[in-house]
Scaffold this active site. Structure first.
Site, PDB file in Angstrom:
ATOM      1  CG  ASN A   9      -1.695   1.346   1.598  1.00  0.00           C
ATOM      2  OD1 ASN A   9      -1.778   2.125   0.592  1.00  0.00           O
ATOM      3  ND2 ASN A   9      -2.333   1.349   2.710  1.00  0.00           N
ATOM      4  CE  LYS A  11      -0.033   3.353   5.008  1.00  0.00           C
ATOM      5  NZ  LYS A  11       0.054   3.322   6.157  1.00  0.00           N
ATOM      6  CG  HIS A  98      -5.581   1.851   5.064  1.00  0.00           C
ATOM      7  ND1 HIS A  98      -5.337   2.872   6.013  1.00  0.00           N
ATOM      8  CD2 HIS A  98      -4.757   1.047   5.216  1.00  0.00           C
ATOM      9  CE1 HIS A  98      -3.946   2.611   6.458  1.00  0.00           C
ATOM     10  NE2 HIS A  98      -3.600   1.594   6.096  1.00  0.00           N
ATOM     11  CD  GLU A 100      -2.816   5.489   6.566  1.00  0.00           C
ATOM     12  OE1 GLU A 100      -3.058   5.959   5.437  1.00  0.00           O
ATOM     13  OE2 GLU A 100      -2.080   4.864   7.340  1.00  0.00           O
ATOM     14  CD  GLU A 170      -3.518  -2.541   7.240  1.00  0.00           C
ATOM     15  OE1 GLU A 170      -2.234  -2.867   6.687  1.00  0.00           O
ATOM     16  OE2 GLU A 170      -3.888  -1.754   6.906  1.00  0.00           O
ATOM     17  N   GLY A 176       2.494   2.271  10.735  1.00  0.00           N
ATOM     18  CA  GLY A 176       3.290   3.192  10.735  1.00  0.00           C
ATOM     19  C   GLY A 176       4.015   3.805  11.996  1.00  0.00           C
ATOM     20  CB  SER A 216       5.300  -1.993  11.877  1.00  0.00           C
ATOM     21  OG  SER A 216       4.765  -0.478  12.203  1.00  0.00           O
TER      22      SER A 216
HETATM   23  P1  PGA Z   1       2.901   0.107   7.709  1.00  0.00           P
HETATM   24  O1  PGA Z   1       1.350   0.332   6.877  1.00  0.00           O
HETATM   25  O2  PGA Z   1       3.346  -0.924   7.031  1.00  0.00           O
HETATM   26  O3  PGA Z   1       3.510   1.334   7.183  1.00  0.00           O
HETATM   27  O4  PGA Z   1       2.612   0.091   9.298  1.00  0.00           O
HETATM   28  C1  PGA Z   1       0.483  -0.612   6.885  1.00  0.00           C
HETATM   29  C2  PGA Z   1      -0.689  -0.075   6.211  1.00  0.00           C
HETATM   30  O5  PGA Z   1      -0.893   1.109   6.507  1.00  0.00           O
HETATM   31  O6  PGA Z   1      -1.394  -0.818   5.401  1.00  0.00           O
END
Ligand code: PGA
Length: 253
Positions: A9, A11, A98, A100, A170, A176, A216
């Site tokens: 992803n 983003k 997601h 976000e 997630e 992140g 992560s």
């Molecule tokens: P990350 O993000 O691997 O940077 O923690 C995962 C995601 O948001 O899908």
């Protein structure tokens, strides 16, 4: 048996030339490993979806994905992208819900159920995200929060339809942040989701749905996570932006 999937992803990262460059690097790392049974998914920003799809050139085992879509088929929705538009680029997956999108764009489970329908109606596969925030983890509410996200977003689907859905667990506190759920914490939730699927659709359907872990994931922890019985791959954010890290994660199966 269910598919092993590693999805990146991206983003809101990578300009057009950067997206093409990253796709080329990932492609060249994967080429020559045609026997691999891992499905690789690249989710660039929608403006670069067509270019990434074109660059993949129908390469076996690697697919493009959108990060979001409209719940509407077409019309006066300025700034939105429909599932048919996504499909016409050659993409095969759409990330739905997601954290976000849920947090910053106020997307509810009800809206996500509609988006899931739009994705499936276009013949694409949703990667439906769920996961708890830190307070819900600490208070122990996480299991019911995730169960409700899965129930409200997906359980209106038929057994046939849900077989085309990929679920991504997630935990929001792990996205992140550099903090990963332990393999045991992740496995516990994946097993709960699979049990929930079995309760609604039966064991055979539950066993066929891929459930990815995200939060992560990096080369250093992917192997241990992917070794868990109910973890069928990963949804990778930060580490998917570097071809070497992403490829190492793909090789962790
Ligand atoms: P990350 O993000 O691997 O940077 O923690 C995962 C995601 O948001 O899908």
């Amino acid at each position: 048996m269910r598919k092993k999937i590693v999805a990146g992803n991206w983003k809101m990262n990578k300009t057009l030339p950067e997206a093409i460059e990253l796709t080329k690097e990932i492609k060249s790392n994967i080429e020559g490993k045609e026997n691999s049974d891992v499905v690789v998914v690249l989710a660039p920003p929608s403006i670069n979806l067509s270019a990434v799809s074109h660059e993949l050139n129908e390469m076996t085992g690697v697919h493009a994905a959108a990060q979001n879509c409209s719940e509407h088929a077409s019309g006066a929705y300025t700034g939105e992208v429909s599932t048919e538009m996504i499909k016409s680029t050659g993409a095969e997956f759409v990330i739905i819900g997601h954290s976000e999108r849920r947090e910053y764009f106020g997307e509810s489970n009800e809206l996500l159920a509609q988006k899931t329908d739009a994705v499936l109606e276009s013949g694409l596969s949703p990667i439906y995200c769920c996961g708890e925030v830190l307070e819900e983890r600490k208070s122990g509410e996480y299991a019911s929060v995730i169960a409700s996200q899965v129930d409200k977003g997906l359980f209106h689907l038929s057994a046939e339809a849900i077989k085309n859905v990929v679920i991504a667990y997630e935990p929001v506190w792990a996205i992140g942040t550099g903090e990963t759920a332990s393999p045991e914490q992740a496995q516990e939730v994946h097993q709960l989701i699979r049990k929930q699927l079995a309760g609604k659709y039966g064991d055979e359907v539950a066993a066929s749905v891929s459930i990815l872990y995200g939060g992560s994931v990096k080369p250093a922890n992917a192997k241990e996570l992917f070794a868990q019985e109910d973890i069928d791959g990963g949804l990778i954010g930060g580490a998917s932006l570097k071809a070497a890290d992403f490829s190492a994660i793909i090789d962790s199966f």
